[in-house]
Design an enzyme around this catalytic site. Structure first.
Site, PDB file in Angstrom:
ATOM      1  N   ALA A  82     -77.716 -32.477  67.267  1.00 27.64           N
ATOM      2  CA  ALA A  82     -77.934 -31.111  67.758  1.00 27.64           C
ATOM      3  C   ALA A  82     -76.635 -30.354  67.557  1.00 27.64           C
ATOM      4  CB  ALA A  82     -78.311 -31.153  69.229  1.00 27.64           C
ATOM      5  N   GLY A 122     -79.493 -35.917  67.486  1.00 31.84           N
ATOM      6  CA  GLY A 122     -80.764 -35.295  67.094  1.00 31.84           C
ATOM      7  C   GLY A 122     -81.212 -35.699  65.697  1.00 31.84           C
ATOM      8  N   GLU A 143     -82.904 -38.871  66.225  1.00 32.85           N
ATOM      9  CA  GLU A 143     -84.111 -38.581  67.016  1.00 32.85           C
ATOM     10  C   GLU A 143     -85.234 -38.033  66.133  1.00 32.85           C
ATOM     11  OE1 GLU A 143     -81.730 -36.366  69.852  1.00 32.85           O
ATOM     12  OE2 GLU A 143     -82.515 -37.616  71.463  1.00 32.85           O
ATOM     13  N   GLU A 156     -74.285 -39.077  71.977  1.00 33.74           N
ATOM     14  CA  GLU A 156     -74.221 -38.008  72.990  1.00 33.74           C
ATOM     15  C   GLU A 156     -73.325 -38.379  74.169  1.00 33.74           C
ATOM     16  OE1 GLU A 156     -76.998 -39.219  71.630  1.00 33.74           O
ATOM     17  OE2 GLU A 156     -78.282 -37.566  70.982  1.00 33.74           O
TER      18      GLU A 156
HETATM   19  N1  COA Z   1     -72.840 -29.846  65.787  1.00 33.50           N
HETATM   20  C1  COA Z   1     -72.169 -28.815  65.300  1.00 33.50           C
HETATM   21  N2  COA Z   1     -71.316 -28.910  64.266  1.00 33.50           N
HETATM   22  C2  COA Z   1     -71.163 -30.133  63.713  1.00 33.50           C
HETATM   23  C3  COA Z   1     -71.849 -31.256  64.180  1.00 33.50           C
HETATM   24  C4  COA Z   1     -72.735 -31.087  65.273  1.00 33.50           C
HETATM   25  N3  COA Z   1     -73.444 -32.078  65.774  1.00 33.50           N
HETATM   26  N4  COA Z   1     -71.475 -32.318  63.440  1.00 33.50           N
HETATM   27  C5  COA Z   1     -70.589 -31.868  62.532  1.00 33.50           C
HETATM   28  N5  COA Z   1     -70.403 -30.547  62.701  1.00 33.50           N
HETATM   29  C6  COA Z   1     -69.530 -29.655  61.928  1.00 33.50           C
HETATM   30  C7  COA Z   1     -68.065 -29.863  62.278  1.00 33.50           C
HETATM   31  O1  COA Z   1     -67.733 -29.142  63.457  1.00 33.50           O
HETATM   32  C8  COA Z   1     -67.400 -29.323  61.034  1.00 33.50           C
HETATM   33  O2  COA Z   1     -67.440 -27.901  61.094  1.00 33.50           O
HETATM   34  P1  COA Z   1     -66.120 -27.032  60.707  1.00 33.50           P
HETATM   35  O3  COA Z   1     -65.858 -27.394  59.259  1.00 33.50           O
HETATM   36  O4  COA Z   1     -66.575 -25.628  60.898  1.00 33.50           O
HETATM   37  O5  COA Z   1     -65.058 -27.504  61.623  1.00 33.50           O
HETATM   38  C9  COA Z   1     -68.349 -29.744  59.918  1.00 33.50           C
HETATM   39  O6  COA Z   1     -69.611 -29.987  60.559  1.00 33.50           O
HETATM   40  C10 COA Z   1     -67.923 -31.027  59.234  1.00 33.50           C
HETATM   41  O7  COA Z   1     -67.765 -32.027  60.213  1.00 33.50           O
HETATM   42  P2  COA Z   1     -66.428 -32.923  60.384  1.00 33.50           P
HETATM   43  O8  COA Z   1     -66.412 -33.431  61.791  1.00 33.50           O
HETATM   44  O9  COA Z   1     -65.251 -32.153  59.906  1.00 33.50           O
HETATM   45  O10 COA Z   1     -66.743 -34.089  59.353  1.00 33.50           O
HETATM   46  P3  COA Z   1     -66.138 -35.566  59.391  1.00 33.50           P
HETATM   47  O11 COA Z   1     -66.518 -36.182  58.093  1.00 33.50           O
HETATM   48  O12 COA Z   1     -64.730 -35.563  59.794  1.00 33.50           O
HETATM   49  O13 COA Z   1     -66.973 -36.324  60.554  1.00 33.50           O
HETATM   50  C11 COA Z   1     -68.941 -36.926  61.799  1.00 33.50           C
HETATM   51  C12 COA Z   1     -68.345 -36.538  60.413  1.00 33.50           C
HETATM   52  C13 COA Z   1     -70.457 -36.992  61.657  1.00 33.50           C
HETATM   53  C14 COA Z   1     -68.417 -38.293  62.233  1.00 33.50           C
HETATM   54  C15 COA Z   1     -68.523 -35.859  62.838  1.00 33.50           C
HETATM   55  O14 COA Z   1     -68.842 -34.557  62.313  1.00 33.50           O
HETATM   56  C16 COA Z   1     -69.215 -35.984  64.174  1.00 33.50           C
HETATM   57  O15 COA Z   1     -68.865 -36.855  64.958  1.00 33.50           O
HETATM   58  N6  COA Z   1     -70.167 -35.078  64.462  1.00 33.50           N
HETATM   59  C17 COA Z   1     -70.817 -35.014  65.757  1.00 33.50           C
HETATM   60  C18 COA Z   1     -71.809 -36.129  65.930  1.00 33.50           C
HETATM   61  C19 COA Z   1     -72.447 -36.035  67.286  1.00 33.50           C
HETATM   62  O16 COA Z   1     -71.831 -36.242  68.310  1.00 33.50           O
HETATM   63  N7  COA Z   1     -73.770 -35.760  67.291  1.00 33.50           N
HETATM   64  C20 COA Z   1     -74.539 -35.688  68.479  1.00 33.50           C
HETATM   65  C21 COA Z   1     -74.537 -34.320  69.023  1.00 33.50           C
HETATM   66  S1  COA Z   1     -75.453 -34.280  70.519  1.00 33.50           S
END
Ligand code: COA
Length: 260
Positions: free
Chosen positions: A66, A111, A114, A134
């Site tokens: 999400a 999500g 999910e 989460e």
């Molecule tokens: N919601 C909003 N934005 C997200 C996102 C999410 N769930 N997951 C990634 N993004 C965005 C990042 O903020 C970043 O945006 P920016 O370039 O404007 O800063 C962009 O996507 C790229 O992500 P980044 O974190 O820089 O990539 P990474 O390769 O370093 O890491 C992940 C990849 C997937 C490990 C990391 O993005 C992550 O942990 N995301 C969240 C996962 C999460 O907790 N999901 C559950 C949400 S309830």
């Protein structure tokens, strides 16, 4: 209908829906959730669509969850709406009555996992990662993760993934029964296309009956589930496709199913 965050491609009975926010790793914001609900409703009511494939754009992510920037500031009443909108859209995917294949090309987190679990089958690149992270943000899954993980992989895996919030490999997800098949990343598209083509050539009433019996029957007492199965079987027996399938078998040829 024109979508801001989705790409739609049609070919030979297969509709491919690609979530297209690669700069945000295809995170599900409210607008994307609403578009997905509309896109699945449209796919459900279009008889030319026999199978749907759902994937994410870019090399890195299927869906990274999400949209954190959107839900982080929500008051509880709005959070309830956000969760319900996601759950309702995903239930629509699960109850579409046509096979929906999740093509997991990268991160399927929160999500993302999910919605993948609401799909009928999941095919994953060997490089993909799955998880319910989460808890690391101080929240819990809100789009059905606790319930669908429980049903797909059992209480132990549901509690482990949701409580610890770590990512797992596609191979581990396969071992836990979360993912149907794992393939080398370079072969993902071709393998998905093969699977989709097989299902698109299959008998739609039989597919719908199987999906309904498993999805609805699986959550009901066995007598109710068995009744769904009998009713679905009776519907199939009344179809042209059943006559074609049995005739083709006796004539030693491939059947041609039309969905009637
Ligand atoms: N919601 C909003 N934005 C997200 C996102 C999410 N769930 N997951 C990634 N993004 C965005 C990042 O903020 C970043 O945006 P920016 O370039 O404007 O800063 C962009 O996507 C790229 O992500 P980044 O974190 O820089 O990539 P990474 O390769 O370093 O890491 C992940 C990849 C997937 C490990 C990391 O993005 C992550 O942990 N995301 C969240 C996962 C999460 O907790 N999901 C559950 C949400 S309830």
């Amino acid at each position: 209908m024109a979508y801001q965050n989705l790409l739609i491609e049609d070919g030979a009975g297969v509709r491919r829906i690609t979530i297209n926010r690669p700069d945000k790793l295809n995170a599900l914001n409210s607008a994307t959730i609403a578009e997905l609900a509309a896109a699945f409703t449209a796919a459900g009511s279009d008889a030319s669509v026999r199978v749907v494939v759902l994937t994410g754009s870019g090399q890195k992510a299927f869906v990274a969850g999400a949209d954190i920037s959107e839900f982080a500031t929500l008051p509880p009443a709005e959070a309830l709406k956000f969760s319900r909108a996601g759950q309702q859209m995903m239930r629509g995917v699960e109850r579409l009555g046509k096979p929906v294949i999740a093509e997991l090309n990268g991160f399927a987190l929160g999500g993302g996992l999910e919605i993948a679990m609401a799909c009928t089958l999941r095919i994953a690149a060997d490089t993909a990662k799955m998880g319910q992270p989460e808890v690391n943000l101080g929240v819990m899954p809100g789009f059905g993760g606790t319930q669908r993980l429980l049903r797909l992989a059992g209480r132990g895996a549901a509690l482990e993934l949701c409580l610890l919030g770590h990512n797992i490999t596609a191979q581990r997800a396969f071992e836990l029964g979360i993912v149907t098949r794992v393939v080398p990343a370079a072969e993902l598209r071709a393998e998905t296309d093969k699977l989709a083509a097989q299902l698109a050539a299959s008998a739609p009433h039989a597919l719908r009956g199987i999906i309904d019996a498993v999805v609805l029957g699986g959550d009901a007492p066995i007598d109710i589930g068995l009744d769904y199965e009998s009713q679905g079987f009776a519907v199939c027996v009344s179809t042209e496709d059943m006559r074609e399938g049995t005739k083709a078998f006796l004539e030693k040829r491939k059947p041609s199913f039309v969905g009637k």
